[in-house]
Design a protein around this motif. Sequence first.
Motif, PDB file in Angstrom:
ATOM      1  N   THR A 104      50.742  58.487  49.988  1.00 14.86           N
ATOM      2  CA  THR A 104      50.084  57.882  48.824  1.00 14.86           C
ATOM      3  C   THR A 104      48.589  57.698  49.090  1.00 14.86           C
ATOM      4  O   THR A 104      47.769  57.927  48.195  1.00 14.86           O
ATOM      5  N   LEU A 105      48.244  57.330  50.314  1.00 11.13           N
ATOM      6  CA  LEU A 105      46.808  57.157  50.620  1.00 11.13           C
ATOM      7  C   LEU A 105      46.075  58.491  50.500  1.00 11.13           C
ATOM      8  O   LEU A 105      44.963  58.564  49.976  1.00 11.13           O
ATOM      9  N   GLU A 106      46.726  59.564  50.997  1.00 10.85           N
ATOM     10  CA  GLU A 106      46.102  60.897  50.884  1.00 10.85           C
ATOM     11  C   GLU A 106      45.885  61.283  49.424  1.00 10.85           C
ATOM     12  O   GLU A 106      44.907  61.924  49.070  1.00 10.85           O
ATOM     13  N   GLN A 107      46.828  60.884  48.567  1.00 10.83           N
ATOM     14  CA  GLN A 107      46.746  61.243  47.149  1.00 10.83           C
ATOM     15  C   GLN A 107      45.772  60.344  46.378  1.00 10.83           C
ATOM     16  O   GLN A 107      45.515  60.592  45.210  1.00 10.83           O
ATOM     17  N   GLY A 108      45.310  59.265  47.014  1.00 14.32           N
ATOM     18  CA  GLY A 108      44.453  58.319  46.290  1.00 14.32           C
ATOM     19  C   GLY A 108      45.255  57.378  45.408  1.00 14.32           C
ATOM     20  O   GLY A 108      44.804  56.983  44.326  1.00 14.32           O
ATOM     21  N   TRP A 109      46.471  57.021  45.861  1.00 18.63           N
ATOM     22  CA  TRP A 109      47.321  56.065  45.132  1.00 18.63           C
ATOM     23  C   TRP A 109      47.453  54.834  46.025  1.00 18.63           C
ATOM     24  O   TRP A 109      47.835  54.943  47.195  1.00 18.63           O
ATOM     25  N   TYR A 110      47.168  53.671  45.452  1.00 17.94           N
ATOM     26  CA  TYR A 110      47.045  52.483  46.305  1.00 17.94           C
ATOM     27  C   TYR A 110      48.049  51.392  45.940  1.00 17.94           C
ATOM     28  O   TYR A 110      48.461  51.282  44.789  1.00 17.94           O
ATOM     29  N   GLY A 111      48.404  50.599  46.931  1.00 19.97           N
ATOM     30  CA  GLY A 111      49.320  49.474  46.714  1.00 19.97           C
ATOM     31  C   GLY A 111      50.335  49.315  47.835  1.00 19.97           C
ATOM     32  O   GLY A 111      50.929  48.258  48.004  1.00 19.97           O
ATOM     33  N   MET A 112      50.526  50.399  48.620  1.00 19.94           N
ATOM     34  CA  MET A 112      51.525  50.336  49.696  1.00 19.94           C
ATOM     35  C   MET A 112      50.892  50.023  51.054  1.00 19.94           C
ATOM     36  O   MET A 112      51.612  49.846  52.036  1.00 19.94           O
ATOM     37  N   GLU A 113      49.550  49.983  51.105  1.00 19.72           N
ATOM     38  CA  GLU A 113      48.894  49.968  52.421  1.00 19.72           C
ATOM     39  C   GLU A 113      49.230  48.751  53.282  1.00 19.72           C
ATOM     40  O   GLU A 113      49.324  48.872  54.504  1.00 19.72           O
ATOM     41  N   ASN A 114      49.476  47.574  52.667  1.00 23.35           N
ATOM     42  CA  ASN A 114      49.819  46.400  53.484  1.00 23.35           C
ATOM     43  C   ASN A 114      51.205  46.553  54.118  1.00 23.35           C
ATOM     44  O   ASN A 114      51.556  45.822  55.030  1.00 23.35           O
ATOM     45  N   LEU A 115      51.975  47.503  53.593  1.00 25.34           N
ATOM     46  CA  LEU A 115      53.334  47.709  54.100  1.00 25.34           C
ATOM     47  C   LEU A 115      53.379  48.886  55.081  1.00 25.34           C
ATOM     48  O   LEU A 115      54.449  49.447  55.347  1.00 25.34           O
ATOM     49  N   SER A 116      52.211  49.243  55.629  1.00 19.65           N
ATOM     50  CA  SER A 116      52.138  50.348  56.587  1.00 19.65           C
ATOM     51  C   SER A 116      52.982  50.049  57.813  1.00 19.65           C
ATOM     52  O   SER A 116      53.114  48.900  58.239  1.00 19.65           O
ATOM     53  N   GLY A 131      58.688  43.320  53.088  1.00 26.03           N
ATOM     54  CA  GLY A 131      57.403  42.682  52.813  1.00 26.03           C
ATOM     55  C   GLY A 131      56.609  42.512  54.082  1.00 26.03           C
ATOM     56  O   GLY A 131      57.183  42.424  55.168  1.00 26.03           O
ATOM     57  N   ALA A 132      55.306  42.513  53.966  1.00 30.83           N
ATOM     58  CA  ALA A 132      54.440  42.255  55.115  1.00 30.83           C
ATOM     59  C   ALA A 132      53.015  42.073  54.626  1.00 30.83           C
ATOM     60  O   ALA A 132      52.598  42.684  53.638  1.00 30.83           O
ATOM     61  N   TYR A 133      52.277  41.219  55.311  1.00 35.33           N
ATOM     62  CA  TYR A 133      50.837  41.029  55.107  1.00 35.33           C
ATOM     63  C   TYR A 133      50.472  40.830  53.630  1.00 35.33           C
ATOM     64  O   TYR A 133      49.548  41.426  53.098  1.00 35.33           O
ATOM     65  N   GLY A 134      51.282  39.983  52.982  1.00 35.24           N
ATOM     66  CA  GLY A 134      50.931  39.533  51.635  1.00 35.24           C
ATOM     67  C   GLY A 134      51.443  40.392  50.497  1.00 35.24           C
ATOM     68  O   GLY A 134      51.145  40.109  49.334  1.00 35.24           O
ATOM     69  N   VAL A 135      52.218  41.426  50.794  1.00 38.37           N
ATOM     70  CA  VAL A 135      52.770  42.276  49.724  1.00 38.37           C
ATOM     71  C   VAL A 135      54.277  42.423  49.950  1.00 38.37           C
ATOM     72  O   VAL A 135      54.728  42.568  51.079  1.00 38.37           O
ATOM     73  N   GLU A 136      55.025  42.347  48.853  1.00 39.51           N
ATOM     74  CA  GLU A 136      56.458  42.600  48.947  1.00 39.51           C
ATOM     75  C   GLU A 136      56.780  43.780  48.051  1.00 39.51           C
ATOM     76  O   GLU A 136      56.056  44.061  47.082  1.00 39.51           O
ATOM     77  N   SER A 189      48.249  52.065  42.091  1.00 39.72           N
ATOM     78  CA  SER A 189      46.988  52.079  41.360  1.00 39.72           C
ATOM     79  C   SER A 189      46.188  53.317  41.753  1.00 39.72           C
ATOM     80  O   SER A 189      46.166  53.699  42.929  1.00 39.72           O
ATOM     81  N   THR A 190      45.529  53.921  40.787  1.00 41.87           N
ATOM     82  CA  THR A 190      44.665  55.059  41.114  1.00 41.87           C
ATOM     83  C   THR A 190      43.237  54.583  41.411  1.00 41.87           C
ATOM     84  O   THR A 190      42.367  55.384  41.718  1.00 41.87           O
ATOM     85  N   LYS A 191      43.025  53.275  41.284  1.00 39.58           N
ATOM     86  CA  LYS A 191      41.710  52.695  41.629  1.00 39.58           C
ATOM     87  C   LYS A 191      41.868  51.954  42.940  1.00 39.58           C
ATOM     88  O   LYS A 191      42.774  51.114  43.068  1.00 39.58           O
ATOM     89  N   PRO A 192      40.989  52.237  43.913  1.00 34.53           N
ATOM     90  CA  PRO A 192      41.131  51.534  45.187  1.00 34.53           C
ATOM     91  C   PRO A 192      40.957  50.023  45.001  1.00 34.53           C
ATOM     92  O   PRO A 192      40.016  49.582  44.348  1.00 34.53           O
ATOM     93  N   GLN A 193      41.928  49.256  45.478  1.00 32.11           N
ATOM     94  CA  GLN A 193      41.772  47.804  45.490  1.00 32.11           C
ATOM     95  C   GLN A 193      42.525  47.291  46.699  1.00 32.11           C
ATOM     96  O   GLN A 193      43.502  47.898  47.128  1.00 32.11           O
ATOM     97  N   VAL A 194      42.045  46.196  47.257  1.00 32.92           N
ATOM     98  CA  VAL A 194      42.676  45.717  48.492  1.00 32.92           C
ATOM     99  C   VAL A 194      43.155  44.280  48.330  1.00 32.92           C
ATOM    100  O   VAL A 194      42.606  43.498  47.554  1.00 32.92           O
ATOM    101  N   ASN A 195      44.218  43.960  49.048  1.00 30.25           N
ATOM    102  CA  ASN A 195      44.762  42.611  49.080  1.00 30.25           C
ATOM    103  C   ASN A 195      44.679  42.144  50.528  1.00 30.25           C
ATOM    104  O   ASN A 195      45.427  42.616  51.385  1.00 30.25           O
ATOM    105  N   THR A 196      43.730  41.246  50.787  1.00 31.87           N
ATOM    106  CA  THR A 196      43.506  40.828  52.184  1.00 31.87           C
ATOM    107  C   THR A 196      43.684  39.323  52.343  1.00 31.87           C
ATOM    108  O   THR A 196      43.081  38.715  53.218  1.00 31.87           O
ATOM    109  N   ARG A 197      44.530  38.737  51.487  1.00 33.86           N
ATOM    110  CA  ARG A 197      44.680  37.276  51.530  1.00 33.86           C
ATOM    111  C   ARG A 197      45.471  36.785  52.742  1.00 33.86           C
ATOM    112  O   ARG A 197      45.311  35.661  53.172  1.00 33.86           O
ATOM    113  N   TYR A 198      46.350  37.620  53.288  1.00 36.18           N
ATOM    114  CA  TYR A 198      47.236  37.170  54.366  1.00 36.18           C
ATOM    115  C   TYR A 198      46.395  36.777  55.590  1.00 36.18           C
ATOM    116  O   TYR A 198      45.553  37.559  56.053  1.00 36.18           O
ATOM    117  N   PRO A 199      46.630  35.551  56.133  1.00 34.60           N
ATOM    118  CA  PRO A 199      45.743  35.046  57.204  1.00 34.60           C
ATOM    119  C   PRO A 199      45.581  36.007  58.392  1.00 34.60           C
ATOM    120  O   PRO A 199      44.448  36.211  58.859  1.00 34.60           O
TER     121      PRO A 199
END
Length: 357
Positions: A104-116, A131-136, A189-199
Amino acid sequence: MSLSIQQHISLQPYNSLALPAYAEYFCSLDGEEDLLAALAYARAHQLQVTALGGGSNLVLAGDIAGLVIHLNTKGYSYCNGAEADSVDVTFAAGENWHQAVLTTLEQGWYGMENLSLIPGNIGAAPIQNIGAYGVELEDIFVSLRAVEIASGKLCSFTKADCQFAYRDSLFKNAARDQYIILDVTLRLSTKPQVNTRYPALQQAIADAQISEPLTPEKVSELVCQIRRQKLPDPTITPNAGSFFKNPLVESAAAEQLLERYPQMPNFPQPDKQTKIPAAWLIDQCGFKGITRGPVGVHKHQALVLVNNLREGGANGEQLLALAEELRDGVWKRFSIRLEIEPRVYGLVDQSKDRSGI
Ligand code: EPU
């Protein structure tokens, strides 16, 4: 179509804890037609069916009677999502989760990255709502297709149908062992956005002293880095990730505990409950790093039980005995009952519930 059903097959290579156990009958399938044929075979021979995914959230307490099906289907498809700047991606159940994140990252589709780097396959992800790092998973989940084991009927499940909760879903409860998940559709999402709330993620960002704006690719990299530091690689040190769920206690009970243990990490939830890290509770009891013959508690993360192959390797009973020792210690000290997170299979007496519920 080439359905090959084998007898008395070792499941050791198919579970990330590397526990020794045998399947009475076994087949590894890479197509839906084969799966339907295997289910028809099981019905005709009155065999109980157990589905295996990546085997990373599984404790094999003993041999498994009936037919064990390893689903190895691959591929993905996509279409525009119902929301602006979104794409709905459907992954086959046998796809490796982390590979799917990278795709998905290669394709420019975002939302799974916290679950790497979560081990396991796509088909297992909805079962415990990973779930991990603020995303389920439920945050990006649209629907799944599954086949009903008893009838061979194809069904679809929406997000509401799946009854997702913290590391929980319909498929761990009312529908346990009744369906085999075929594919899972996620809205990205096709627009890059990040969720970095997890401590822990914020800390990693601060430590990395990143000056340029954070990208989802960078978040994926940081999550991989944190996981590699904290969690043992199951291919080297067999494990099943977190062995217990983080317990939810009444907030009033948490307050009382905080008076005794002011340093206790705690996460108040909206419903007058408080989540307490099981790792902290186990750690406080002095269990971190202990060994009991070939099984032990990981030295860097008290929530992870490991099978030490250098000590000859463990069986499921030894692992569950260690889990009981930890549950007992935590109960005696904190009056909190820990619940086992992975699914336990192959108990001699299947009615004996070892999940701790
Ligand atoms: N802690 C200890 N001792 C330890 C480890 C942790 O006291 O040995 C304390 C930490 O200081 C921290 C707290 O426990 O205050 C929580 O630790 P951490 O952030 O490492 O997360 P976790 O609760 O142990 C959960 C998930 C993980 C997920 C991480 C990150 C569960 C059961 N586990 O772990 O999921 O990767 O958060 O989001 O919810 C999994 O489910 O298999 C899994 C690895």
